[in-house]
Design an enzyme around this catalytic site. Structure first.
Site, PDB file in Angstrom:
ATOM      1  N   GLY A  88       0.786  -1.221   0.000  1.00 11.85           N
ATOM      2  CA  GLY A  88       0.000   0.000   0.000  1.00 11.85           C
ATOM      3  C   GLY A  88       0.815   1.267   0.000  1.00 11.85           C
ATOM      4  CG  ASN A 116      -0.032   1.396  -3.741  1.00  8.82           C
ATOM      5  OD1 ASN A 116      -1.046   0.780  -4.003  1.00  8.82           O
ATOM      6  ND2 ASN A 116       1.048   0.795  -3.266  1.00  8.82           N
ATOM      7  CG  ASP A 203      -5.143 -10.107  -5.613  1.00  6.69           C
ATOM      8  OD1 ASP A 203      -4.621 -10.489  -6.672  1.00  6.69           O
ATOM      9  OD2 ASP A 203      -4.487  -9.605  -4.679  1.00  6.69           O
TER      10      ASP A 203
END
Length: 232
Positions: A88, A116, A203
């Site tokens: 992140g 990000n 994912d």
């Protein structure tokens, strides 16, 4: 969370993990080197986000361990790779911790940040400023650096894409960095993110172990150049 196909080659992958401390894990390429070889060990810090950190994978299958193994298997013995990846993380996060990442043991740095920033639509001018400060800190200490680029999707507009895409080669040139144009190019997606489906975790955002191996095989020669610069 946006998928790879929704961002195109911008590749949104930054799952934000709830972590407040970074544990820098040393992965030795040759754990049983003789004492003389250990004295000549080159230490490379890999500063990045979830792709560097190894999100969703067993520790031994992440980017850093696979890269260390690739280097050893390709004749670059005595190389230690430090995992300075935080899931992140943005360029601002990388800048906030570059000072204490650069311990006296570090001989070179891989900088792989910016994905990000894309996910959050951060102004490329801010991302550029952060990356430049990171590169200035690294090179100011006399250390070589490899800069891994990212590619912005078209849905942010042509000006955003122009400015974001341009900052990597321009900064690499300014700071004499080893330049690797696109951190995920080893996945072979080209303009079709779906082409890498077999190399992704469920994912659809992060590469699986096979995908990481493909990334490592592609970036490996560039890291080898960084190692050679660090040895000089």
């Amino acid at each position: 969370m946006k998928s790879l196909s929704s961002l195109g080659t911008g590749l949104g992958y930054g799952a934000r993990a709830a972590r407040h401390k970074l544990a820098i894990v040393a992965v030795a390429a040759m754990a049983t080197l003789p004492a003389q070889a250990q004295d000549a060990t080159v230490t490379i810090a890999a500063l990045g986000d979830s792709l560097t950190q190894g999100y969703g994978l067993p520790p031994e299958e992440g980017f850093v361990p696979q890269l260390a193994n690739w280097l050893a298997a390709n004749g670059h013995e005595g190389v230690e790779v430090l995992n300075a990846g935080v899931s992140g993380d943005t360029t601002a996060g990388g800048l906030s911790r570059i000072g204490w990442t650069l311990t006296d043991d570090v001989d070179g740095v891989i900088v792989a940040l910016g994905g990000n920033d894309l996910l959050r639509g951060i102004d490329p001018a801010n991302s550029r400023s952060n990356l430049e400060a990171i590169l200035a800190e690294v090179t100011g200490r006399g250390l070589p650096v490899l800069l891994a680029g990212m590619i912005a999707p078209g849905n942010y507009g042509p000006e955003f894409k122009r400015d974001f895409d341009a900052m990597y080669p321009e900064l690499a040139d300014r700071y004499d960095a080893v330049y690797y144009p696109f951190f995920l190019q080893g996945l072979g997606m080209g303009t079709d993110p779906g082409a890498a489906a077999d190399l992704m975790q469920p994912d659809g955002i992060h590469p699986n172990a096979e995908g990481v191996a493909a990334m490592v095989a592609d970036i490996g020669p560039f890291v080898a150049e960084l190692v050679e610069r660090a040895r000089d």
